[in-house]
Scaffold this motif. Sequence first.
Motif, PDB file in Angstrom:
ATOM      1  N   ALA B 152       1.083  -1.130   0.036  1.00 34.74           N
ATOM      2  CA  ALA B 152      -0.179  -0.032  -0.272  1.00 34.74           C
ATOM      3  C   ALA B 152       0.733   1.198   0.124  1.00 34.74           C
ATOM      4  O   ALA B 152       0.388   2.208  -0.478  1.00 34.74           O
ATOM      5  N   LEU B 153       2.177   1.084   0.482  1.00 39.56           N
ATOM      6  CA  LEU B 153       2.926   2.303   0.731  1.00 39.56           C
ATOM      7  C   LEU B 153       3.946   2.659  -0.572  1.00 39.56           C
ATOM      8  O   LEU B 153       4.711   3.229  -0.444  1.00 39.56           O
ATOM      9  N   VAL B 154       3.608   1.566  -1.522  1.00 36.27           N
ATOM     10  CA  VAL B 154       4.578   1.859  -2.878  1.00 36.27           C
ATOM     11  C   VAL B 154       4.599   3.247  -3.330  1.00 36.27           C
ATOM     12  O   VAL B 154       5.603   3.576  -3.425  1.00 36.27           O
ATOM     13  N   PRO B 160      11.357   8.540  -3.931  1.00 34.97           N
ATOM     14  CA  PRO B 160      12.391   9.273  -3.653  1.00 34.97           C
ATOM     15  C   PRO B 160      13.505   8.221  -4.241  1.00 34.97           C
ATOM     16  O   PRO B 160      14.714   9.096  -4.458  1.00 34.97           O
ATOM     17  N   ILE B 161      13.381   7.159  -4.231  1.00 32.42           N
ATOM     18  CA  ILE B 161      14.680   6.328  -4.590  1.00 32.42           C
ATOM     19  C   ILE B 161      14.816   6.645  -6.084  1.00 32.42           C
ATOM     20  O   ILE B 161      16.017   6.411  -6.714  1.00 32.42           O
ATOM     21  N   MET B 162      13.781   6.617  -6.889  1.00 29.74           N
ATOM     22  CA  MET B 162      13.880   6.770  -8.429  1.00 29.74           C
ATOM     23  C   MET B 162      14.324   7.838  -8.785  1.00 29.74           C
ATOM     24  O   MET B 162      15.348   8.084  -9.608  1.00 29.74           O
ATOM     25  N   LYS B 163      13.927   8.940  -7.856  1.00 32.51           N
ATOM     26  CA  LYS B 163      14.425  10.434  -8.329  1.00 32.51           C
ATOM     27  C   LYS B 163      15.877  10.566  -8.107  1.00 32.51           C
ATOM     28  O   LYS B 163      16.652  10.964  -8.591  1.00 32.51           O
ATOM     29  N   LEU B 164      16.388   9.783  -7.091  1.00 36.41           N
ATOM     30  CA  LEU B 164      17.699   9.944  -6.468  1.00 36.41           C
ATOM     31  C   LEU B 164      18.481   9.165  -7.422  1.00 36.41           C
ATOM     32  O   LEU B 164      19.685   9.664  -7.622  1.00 36.41           O
ATOM     33  N   LEU B 165      18.102   8.136  -7.937  1.00 36.02           N
ATOM     34  CA  LEU B 165      19.107   7.390  -8.903  1.00 36.02           C
ATOM     35  C   LEU B 165      18.969   7.794 -10.445  1.00 36.02           C
ATOM     36  O   LEU B 165      20.078   7.406 -11.331  1.00 36.02           O
ATOM     37  N   THR B 166      18.070   8.763 -10.672  1.00 36.19           N
ATOM     38  CA  THR B 166      18.017   8.990 -12.240  1.00 36.19           C
ATOM     39  C   THR B 166      18.354  10.499 -12.605  1.00 36.19           C
ATOM     40  O   THR B 166      18.139  11.388 -11.511  1.00 36.19           O
ATOM     41  N   SER B 270      13.571  -4.153   2.343  1.00 36.55           N
ATOM     42  CA  SER B 270      13.621  -4.944   0.925  1.00 36.55           C
ATOM     43  C   SER B 270      12.866  -4.400   0.215  1.00 36.55           C
ATOM     44  O   SER B 270      13.510  -4.492  -1.056  1.00 36.55           O
ATOM     45  N   PHE B 271      11.862  -3.375   0.564  1.00 45.61           N
ATOM     46  CA  PHE B 271      11.199  -2.845  -0.798  1.00 45.61           C
ATOM     47  C   PHE B 271      12.146  -1.781  -1.390  1.00 45.61           C
ATOM     48  O   PHE B 271      12.310  -1.582  -2.558  1.00 45.61           O
ATOM     49  N   CYS B 272      13.066  -0.985  -0.244  1.00 44.98           N
ATOM     50  CA  CYS B 272      14.142  -0.016  -1.052  1.00 44.98           C
ATOM     51  C   CYS B 272      14.952  -0.665  -1.996  1.00 44.98           C
ATOM     52  O   CYS B 272      15.389  -0.234  -2.720  1.00 44.98           O
ATOM     53  N   ILE B 273      15.580  -2.007  -1.397  1.00 40.45           N
ATOM     54  CA  ILE B 273      16.693  -2.553  -2.065  1.00 40.45           C
ATOM     55  C   ILE B 273      15.972  -2.712  -3.298  1.00 40.45           C
ATOM     56  O   ILE B 273      16.822  -2.978  -4.514  1.00 40.45           O
ATOM     57  N   ALA B 274      14.968  -3.595  -3.443  1.00 39.68           N
ATOM     58  CA  ALA B 274      14.250  -4.047  -4.788  1.00 39.68           C
ATOM     59  C   ALA B 274      14.120  -2.672  -5.831  1.00 39.68           C
ATOM     60  O   ALA B 274      14.598  -3.024  -6.803  1.00 39.68           O
ATOM     61  N   THR B 275      13.643  -1.601  -5.141  1.00 41.81           N
ATOM     62  CA  THR B 275      13.481  -0.346  -6.035  1.00 41.81           C
ATOM     63  C   THR B 275      14.713   0.068  -6.521  1.00 41.81           C
ATOM     64  O   THR B 275      14.867   0.137  -7.887  1.00 41.81           O
ATOM     65  N   PHE B 276      15.681  -0.058  -5.799  1.00 39.87           N
ATOM     66  CA  PHE B 276      17.156   0.559  -6.149  1.00 39.87           C
ATOM     67  C   PHE B 276      17.597  -0.377  -7.015  1.00 39.87           C
ATOM     68  O   PHE B 276      18.356   0.065  -8.123  1.00 39.87           O
ATOM     69  N   LEU B 298      12.876   4.938 -15.169  1.00 39.47           N
ATOM     70  CA  LEU B 298      11.730   5.055 -14.163  1.00 39.47           C
ATOM     71  C   LEU B 298      10.977   3.888 -14.148  1.00 39.47           C
ATOM     72  O   LEU B 298      10.181   3.882 -13.109  1.00 39.47           O
ATOM     73  N   ILE B 299      11.101   3.086 -15.130  1.00 46.78           N
ATOM     74  CA  ILE B 299      10.235   1.726 -15.175  1.00 46.78           C
ATOM     75  C   ILE B 299      10.851   0.807 -14.222  1.00 46.78           C
ATOM     76  O   ILE B 299      10.593  -0.359 -14.166  1.00 46.78           O
ATOM     77  N   GLY B 300      12.108   0.997 -13.832  1.00 49.84           N
ATOM     78  CA  GLY B 300      12.790   0.036 -12.942  1.00 49.84           C
ATOM     79  C   GLY B 300      12.289  -0.430 -11.797  1.00 49.84           C
ATOM     80  O   GLY B 300      12.301  -1.630 -11.404  1.00 49.84           O
ATOM     81  N   ASN B 301      11.686   0.388 -11.109  1.00 44.94           N
ATOM     82  CA  ASN B 301      10.969   0.083 -10.035  1.00 44.94           C
ATOM     83  C   ASN B 301       9.814  -0.771 -10.073  1.00 44.94           C
ATOM     84  O   ASN B 301       9.365  -1.656  -8.893  1.00 44.94           O
TER      85      ASN B 301
END
Lengths: 333, 354
Positions: B152-154, B160-166, B270-276, B298-301
């Motif tokens: 639910a918190l996706v 933030p992780i997506m923006k940080l990495l791109t 684990s959610f953060c690592i998966a997105t990362f 941006l579709i990596g997440n």
Amino acid sequence: MRKKISYILLMCLILCAFNAKSQNMTDMRLNEIVVENTDGFIDDYGNRSSWIEIYNTSYGTVDVAGCFLSDDPNNLKKYRIPKGDVLTKIKPKQHLLFYTDGTPDKGTFHTSFILDSTSTEVFLVNTNGKDIIDHITFNPALLSNGKSWGRRVDGIGSSNKTGVMARSWRISQSENAAEGDNGWDVLTKVTPSSANVIDDKESKLILLKEKDPHGGIMAITAMSVVFFALLVLYFLFRMVSARQMAMEEAKKIRREAKAAKKSKPNNANVTVNIPQGEYTDEEIAAAIVVAIELAQADEQIHDVESNILTFKNIKSPWGNKAQIMKQDPQINR
Amino acid sequence: MILIGLVFIYLAVTKDWEPMLLVPIGFGIIVGNIPLFPGLQVGIYEEGSVLNILYQGVQKGFYPPLIFLGIGAMTDFSALISNPKLLLIGAAAQFGIFGAYAIALAMGFNPNEAGAIGIIGGADGPTAIFLSSRLAPDLMGAIAVSAYSYMALVPVIQPPIMKLLTSKKERLIRMKKPRTVSPTEKKIFPIVGFLLTAFIVPSGLPLLGMLFFGNLLKESGVTKRLANTASGPLIDIVTILIGITVGCSTQADKFLQMKSVGIFILGAISFCIATFAGVLFVKIFNLFLKDENKINPLIGNAGVSAVPDSARVSHNIGLQYDKTNYLLMHAMGPNVAGVIGSAVAAGILLGFLS
């Protein structure tokens, strides 16, 4: 024809059913025996007698009723396990004990033959009384004073019967494995109706914790498998995709060629005769399109000269206001 | 615990956070924590009680495969078939599972418990329930609640992780329009997909089998009624049962422990690592692709298999930078690949640790 297919399917089903049953029976194994029970297990009658333990190696419950036990290769039908007793059903990975005391009148689990110091073989035979499911030979001299002869790991190891698979990869893990070793041994502990060795599940996890305390090996191995599985799928679908696209392209070309063949006028070299000065460019373009469409549809609307579309002025009633107007109603006085 | 149940219902009703799951789970938590006289044969752990009978689906693990049947019957794999390389993003996002596994081991959990906790990173509720019921039944309640909460918190965790990495340039990448997939390809996919994955990871058979079977019902074109039942009434019924029984199983004495806190922390990690991992993988992958085939990172997440929430996050973030760059269809590829990937990962963990 349909009837024939039905019969074939029915036969297949019946064969499968027989096969399945037979497969379950063949998962049974002689697992442990005691020929001289001096101070060991006591039966329901308070007696100590020799016994045979059968083990279900499968993951389904198997009913051994109707099977035979014997200690004589010349008479495999010595003791038929009676039908109608629910206790003859062996649950997955469970054991069942038969007392070989020669008193079958005492119940299902007391055989008609006696296993003693003269016995050297035991047979477990399928319900047809011919097919040997499992067979062991042993040296009774090694089994004095209540010692048992059993598989070091439940259900694992070859029997002496030709054709029964030797799971030598497991046997070879044993420290005592010697050439010709079939997984049987004089056991250090007599274990009637229970596992000959403790399940190694806990030790497997402990081993994993010891060998891979940080989970790195596990992570690398598992991720490699995940990547491998999806990579194979990727390559396969890339191929399927390429093939599908090629097929669609070929289909399109064929369709176009067919359409071109079918259309009588060669559209590339069409001469168009249009009466001059009466029409706008848009009307001419629309007329050409309609004419080509009709020509390709093979409707003989235009005249038939090859590769020439001729447009003629036709007085259509649709363009004549006078003709399309309704007449006023006439009143007859 | 009753308070936690009420909070779940509140979040579902007012914030619209996974209401289909949080309402049954929240109410289940309340039901499961009503004090009872033992022996009344009504408690979830009392053999023969109604709740106990319904709980068998969780304990024996037959609810999750039924949910996978419904998911398969709902899922359109076209995006994936038209661009199969998106499968690899789904695989990369599974790093979340094994990263959390390693951290859980470091925190002192046993390997089987660590495996059950790690699967939260797969962002797949049924898979998490399936695996935890096998590997760590005692932690199942906390793991299920954690998995569904983070799903639910996706929209909160991932951006933030997506923006940080791109970089801005990467966020503006326009992907090639996916080609039209033929019905034949759609029919072949579930059969070939199942055969391949099941042979490589047989322990994932219940989940993978049902997922691909459901998809075959949908795509075969001749079992419309079965597909409709699997993707409609059946999945709804099982979702209700799984939600209420998982909720009931989270009883205070088992749930309110330090272990549960650890599970919640590990779930977030684990959610953060998966997105990362998903976003980073696309960036690395792009180095080997021609300009016209580049993938928007941006579709990596979306490799995190929270369908379709994580794909929606990709789409919305993409729109923030280019109002005409529609990423949803592209993101659905790694999203459904993530479902396959997490089922494969669950099978591997089951094979190693059970």
